[in-house]
Design an enzyme around this catalytic site. Structure first.
Site, PDB file in Angstrom:
ATOM      1  N   TYR A  17       4.728   7.372   9.203  1.00 29.75           N
ATOM      2  CA  TYR A  17       4.607   5.956   9.574  1.00 29.75           C
ATOM      3  C   TYR A  17       5.792   5.097   9.139  1.00 29.75           C
ATOM      4  CZ  TYR A  17      -0.254   7.217  10.432  1.00 29.75           C
ATOM      5  OH  TYR A  17      -1.399   7.811  10.911  1.00 29.75           O
ATOM      6  N   HIS A  22       4.234  -1.063  12.605  1.00 30.03           N
ATOM      7  CA  HIS A  22       3.181  -1.547  11.703  1.00 30.03           C
ATOM      8  C   HIS A  22       3.683  -1.647  10.260  1.00 30.03           C
ATOM      9  CE1 HIS A  22      -0.801  -2.914  12.210  1.00 30.03           C
ATOM     10  NE2 HIS A  22      -1.492  -1.817  11.988  1.00 30.03           N
ATOM     11  N   PHE A  68      -4.328   3.017   3.524  1.00 31.75           N
ATOM     12  CA  PHE A  68      -4.028   2.763   4.925  1.00 31.75           C
ATOM     13  C   PHE A  68      -4.196   1.271   5.192  1.00 31.75           C
ATOM     14  CE2 PHE A  68      -4.185   7.314   5.249  1.00 31.75           C
ATOM     15  CZ  PHE A  68      -3.151   7.548   6.154  1.00 31.75           C
ATOM     16  N   ASN A  70      -5.895  -0.691   7.071  1.00 36.25           N
ATOM     17  CA  ASN A  70      -7.198  -1.357   7.125  1.00 36.25           C
ATOM     18  C   ASN A  70      -7.876  -1.465   5.763  1.00 36.25           C
ATOM     19  OD1 ASN A  70      -7.628   1.408   7.040  1.00 36.25           O
ATOM     20  ND2 ASN A  70      -9.474   1.323   8.296  1.00 36.25           N
ATOM     21  N   ASN A 116      -5.915  -5.682  11.112  1.00 35.87           N
ATOM     22  CA  ASN A 116      -6.879  -5.075  10.182  1.00 35.87           C
ATOM     23  C   ASN A 116      -6.477  -5.198   8.722  1.00 35.87           C
ATOM     24  OD1 ASN A 116      -8.732  -4.352  12.150  1.00 35.87           O
ATOM     25  ND2 ASN A 116      -7.661  -2.441  12.593  1.00 35.87           N
TER      26      ASN A 116
END
EC number: 3.1.1.29
Length: 194
Positions: A17, A22, A68, A70, A116
């Site tokens: 990631y 994000h 993560f 969220n 989120n």
């Protein structure tokens, strides 16, 4: 006006990631750590990587949650509670679909806009959304069904170039908060164009 005591950069953990849209919030925290000459170190009780620095004589903590996205509130809530940092003393840096690449906006409060990470932070701060946000524009894929794939992919070379420019400006503006105040920093960042 409260002083910022905690700056949080949102992202997802893991190499897969690192370069995705994000993780724009984490990219800015890494730049700030370099600017302030500090290292982000894992701290399990805060579910993230943290650093402590002095900016213009004021103690500031940097945080990148290693949960993560969220579950970002778990890290923010733990650190804020431990150091008794109020929501209005927190600046959360995150990616923003509703702004084009190469733009960023500073503001206090507001909704989560479906993000989120923000949703969980609001919940973990006792449903208090009074923290500051630095929103880094990543653009929108055009349809909401495409959003999940879009934010978890790398930006195009042109978008990455635009992001690099606005991240440079945002780094200067965050430092400016401590020198010249939130209003001046906000006015400068919110009017930035590449």
């Amino acid at each position: 006006m409260s002083e910022i005591k905690l700056i949080v950069g949102l992202g997802n953990p893991g190499d897969k990631y690192t370069d995705t849209r994000h993780n724009a919030g984490e990219w800015l925290i890494e730049r700030l750590a370099r600017r302030f000459n500090v290292s982000l170190n894992p701290e399990s009780k805060f579910f993230g990587k943290t650093a402590r620095t002095l900016v213009n004589g004021k103690e500031v903590r940097l945080l990148v949650p290693t949960t993560f996205m969220n579950l970002s509130g778990k890290a923010v809530g733990a650190l804020a509670s431990f150091y008794r940092i109020k929501p209005e003393e927190i600046l959360v840096i995150h990616d923003e679909l509703d702004l084009p690449p190469g733009t960023a906006k500073l503001k206090q409060g507001g909704g989560h806009g479906g993000h989120n990470g923000l949703k969980d932070i609001v919940a973990q701060l006792g449903n208090n959304n009074n923290f500051y946000r630095l929103r880094i524009g990543i653009g929108h894929p055009g349809h909401r069904d495409l959003v999940a794939g879009y934010v978890l992919n790398k930006p195009s070379p042109a978008d990455r170039d635009a992001l690099e420019k606005v991240l440079d400006e945002a780094t200067d503006c965050v430092e400016m908060i401590f020198r010249d105040g939130m209003v001046k920093a906000t006015n400068r960042l919110n009017s930035f164009k590449i």
